[in-house]
Design a protein around this motif. Structure first.
Motif, PDB file in Angstrom:
ATOM      1  N   LEU A  87      -3.525  -1.685  -0.822  1.00 57.92           N
ATOM      2  CA  LEU A  87      -4.934  -2.022  -0.626  1.00 57.92           C
ATOM      3  C   LEU A  87      -5.411  -2.841  -1.819  1.00 57.92           C
ATOM      4  O   LEU A  87      -5.240  -2.433  -2.967  1.00 57.92           O
TER       5      LEU A  87
ATOM      6  N   ARG B 248      -2.134  -6.692   3.522  1.00 51.99           N
ATOM      7  CA  ARG B 248      -2.861  -7.608   4.403  1.00 51.99           C
ATOM      8  C   ARG B 248      -2.107  -8.918   4.600  1.00 51.99           C
ATOM      9  O   ARG B 248      -2.327  -9.619   5.595  1.00 51.99           O
TER      10      ARG B 248
ATOM     11  N   SER C 127      -6.426  -4.244  11.683  1.00 48.46           N
ATOM     12  CA  SER C 127      -7.611  -4.653  10.939  1.00 48.46           C
ATOM     13  C   SER C 127      -8.400  -3.455  10.425  1.00 48.46           C
ATOM     14  O   SER C 127      -9.140  -3.558   9.438  1.00 48.46           O
TER      15      SER C 127
ATOM     16  N   ASN D 203      -8.442  -2.241   6.766  1.00 50.26           N
ATOM     17  CA  ASN D 203      -9.369  -2.827   5.793  1.00 50.26           C
ATOM     18  C   ASN D 203     -10.552  -1.915   5.505  1.00 50.26           C
ATOM     19  O   ASN D 203     -11.181  -2.009   4.446  1.00 50.26           O
TER      20      ASN D 203
ATOM     21  N   VAL E  36     -10.883   0.094   2.142  1.00 49.47           N
ATOM     22  CA  VAL E  36     -11.177  -0.507   0.838  1.00 49.47           C
ATOM     23  C   VAL E  36     -12.489   0.022   0.265  1.00 49.47           C
ATOM     24  O   VAL E  36     -12.528   0.503  -0.881  1.00 49.47           O
TER      25      VAL E  36
END
Length: 298
Positions: A45, A134, A272, A275, A278
């Motif tokens: 991350l 990512r 996705s 994410n 984070v």
């Protein structure tokens, strides 16, 4: 596909994928002697504090457990992975930070990897792992091209099975059963036609293009291959005793009754949604600055 060990970039390719996953076992005082089994994978991350190495899995793999056990691999003095039985690391769930996706309907969780790696280091040994990030997500232009019948691969530990002698997972291959860009049944999920059994929960699912790879200009590159991380397996439909088809979490062990049968289909969370962890991690680090080292990829 780019994968890394620590901060060192290594060669890309299919051969690296088995080294991205880790078998997760769990025990509960409420069920003494019963051991659940699931899959996790190393995921980087990128936060304001820098890259943080996590282990991604499902909520139901870690929920209601008192102890988690990670089956880790080791490296030799030359940085090569040792083919040998796993080095197991046990952690009490008390005080171990587990991050759960804020949406109760999204079966994703993340665990800081550093405590596991640090524990192995305390034994005078070197852990070996490869991580995804990512960078491995499909680019926006590719999303519409991820149609039904696109090849997919999945790596994990179905029914807890593995190559025990070498601490290696089981790799499987299937196809997309739905259009990736369409949210299946209104949720950020997609369906794969692949054999998914207990222990497969938390397995990374990747689109695999072999021999003909789509390009951003609408063409194709012949004679090459490419892999993209597109999701995480979390559940699948089962036949009930009455013949009804119902969705159910991929069981982590002996949770599925003999009157329910898997249907060779898997429901996966779109990548996705990783994410979304984070801001959770950044808030945790802001509120617990002393925990920086306990979660940092160092």
């Amino acid at each position: 596909m780019a994968v890394s060990t620590g901060a060192t970039q290594i060669e890309n390719g299919l051969h690296a994928l088995p080294y991205t996953v880790v078998k997760i076992e769990g025990e509960s005082v409420a069920q003494p002697g019963a051991v659940s089994s699931g899959t996790g994978f190393f995921f980087r991350l990128d936060t304001k504090s820098g890259p943080i190495l996590m282990i991604a899995t499902n909520k139901h793999v870690v929920d209601d457990l008192d102890v988690l056990r990670f089956h880790m691999s080791l490296m030799d003095d030359n940085g090569k992975r040792i083919l040998a039985p796993a080095e197991t690391v046990d952690f009490s769930m008390v005080g171990y930070p587990v991050f759960r996706h804020p949406d109760p309907n999204v079966d994703l969780a993340m665990i800081p990897a550093f405590p596991v790696l640090d524990e192995i280091g305390k034994k005078g040994k070197k852990p070996y792992f490869l991580s995804l990030s990512r960078d491995n997500f499909p680019p926006g232009w590719l999303i519409p091209k991820l149609t039904a019948f696109t090849n997919v691969i999945m790596i994990g530990f179905p029914n807890g099975l593995m190559d025990v002698a070498n601490n290696l997972p089981i790799s499987r291959r299937g196809i997309l059963s739905t259009l990736y860009f369409a949210d299946h049944n209104g949720a950020k999920n997609f369906v794969v036609d692949i054999a998914a059994f207990g222990g497969s929960s938390g397995s990374p699912v990747l689109a695999y293009f072999e021999g003909m790879v789509p390009t951003a200009d609408g063409g194709n590159t012949l004679g090459s291959s490419r892999i993209y991380l597109i999701g995480v397996l979390h559940s699948g439909p089962v036949f009930s005793a009455e013949g009804d088809v119902v969705p159910a979490p991929i069981p982590t062990s002996r949770q599925i009754t003999k009157t329910s049968l898997m249907m060779h289909l898997g429901y996966c969370a779109k990548v996705s949604q990783l994410n979304d962890f984070v801001p959770l991690l950044e808030k945790y680090l802001a509120d617990n600055p002393q925990a920086g080292r306990a979660t940092s990829e160092s």
